[in-house]
Design an enzyme around this catalytic site. Structure first.
Site, mmCIF file in Angstrom:
data_model
loop_
_atom_site.group_PDB
_atom_site.id
_atom_site.type_symbol
_atom_site.label_atom_id
_atom_site.label_comp_id
_atom_site.label_asym_id
_atom_site.label_seq_id
_atom_site.Cartn_x
_atom_site.Cartn_y
_atom_site.Cartn_z
ATOM 1 C CG ASP A 284 31.804 -47.039 51.401
ATOM 2 O OD1 ASP A 284 30.932 -46.512 50.687
ATOM 3 O OD2 ASP A 284 31.560 -47.871 52.292
ATOM 4 C CG HIS B 206 33.097 -42.363 48.890
ATOM 5 N ND1 HIS B 206 31.923 -42.056 48.237
ATOM 6 C CD2 HIS B 206 32.757 -43.179 49.919
ATOM 7 C CE1 HIS B 206 30.915 -42.649 48.828
ATOM 8 N NE2 HIS B 206 31.393 -43.345 49.860
ATOM 9 C CG ASP C 154 29.082 -46.078 47.888
ATOM 10 O OD1 ASP C 154 28.230 -46.097 46.981
ATOM 11 O OD2 ASP C 154 28.788 -46.095 49.091
ATOM 12 C CG ASN D 106 24.623 -44.902 48.183
ATOM 13 O OD1 ASN D 106 25.738 -45.398 48.354
ATOM 14 N ND2 ASN D 106 24.205 -43.860 48.856
ATOM 15 C CG HIS D 107 28.034 -42.294 46.620
ATOM 16 N ND1 HIS D 107 28.058 -40.935 46.777
ATOM 17 C CD2 HIS D 107 27.764 -42.812 47.843
ATOM 18 C CE1 HIS D 107 27.830 -40.627 48.046
ATOM 19 N NE2 HIS D 107 27.656 -41.759 48.712
#
Length: 182
Positions: free
Chosen positions: A106, A108, A134, A166-167
């Site tokens: 993550d 991001h 992610d 999933n991103h």
């Protein structure tokens, strides 16, 4: 022309493989991206987003010239992407990773946080990494994060591992910001 300055052709290309040239390119891009991550460099090393958008259209009209001196161009990114694709397709679907390994998830688009992780846990030249996905969305520098990670995959293919989160999906990108960033 010196051997170090002939990445695209010339004397050095006849003595080194295309994979070696791509690894050298990836290392050069890593250096530019890490400089952006330092406090000294405030401007992203990527060519303007309008230039990079050509990646989505199959690099039609892609150029090695950059409007900003020293910027990473769409042609260089395409070269690294092709090499990463080859590396990932050549690896097994189930990764067997030896300990010790740094687990990271993550990011991001938080480029400064990614740099801090490397500073604290060791850079990929000295440590093994497994990224859990992610890499993009939400943060302002998803493209820089993704590119740095992909360049490290080229430079350290056996000790630097990337999983898709999933991103890393077009439908999610459109909702959370990476699509607009590019």
């Amino acid at each position: 022309m010196s051997e170090a300055s002939t990445v695209d052709g010339g004397a050095a290309s006849s003595r080194t493989s295309p994979d070696d040239q791509c690894e050298d390119l990836a290392k050069s891009m890593i250096a530019k991206l890490l400089a952006f991550g330092s406090a000294a460099e405030k401007t992203s090393p990527l060519a303007p987003r309008s230039t990079l958008q050509r990646l989505g259209s199959g690099l039609s009209g892609a150029t090695s010239e950059s409007p900003k001196g020293g910027a990473i161009t769409s042609k260089e990114i395409a070269t690294v992407l092709k090499r990463v694709k080859t590396i990932l397709l050549g690896q097994p679907m189930l990764l067997e990773v030896s300990a010790p390994v740094q687990l990271v998830g993550d990011i991001h688009g938080q480029f400064k946080d990614l740099i801090r992780i490397f500073e604290k846990c060791g850079y990929p030249d000295d440590a093994s990494y497994l990224f859990l996905g992610d890499y993009v969305d939400r943060g302002a520098h998803g493209l820089e994060c993704a590119l740095l990670l992909l360049c490290y995959k080229v430079a350290q293919p056996d000790t630097f591992h990337l999983l898709r989160g999933n991103h890393e999906c077009a439908a999610i990108n459109r909702i959370y910001g990476f699509y607009d960033e590019c």
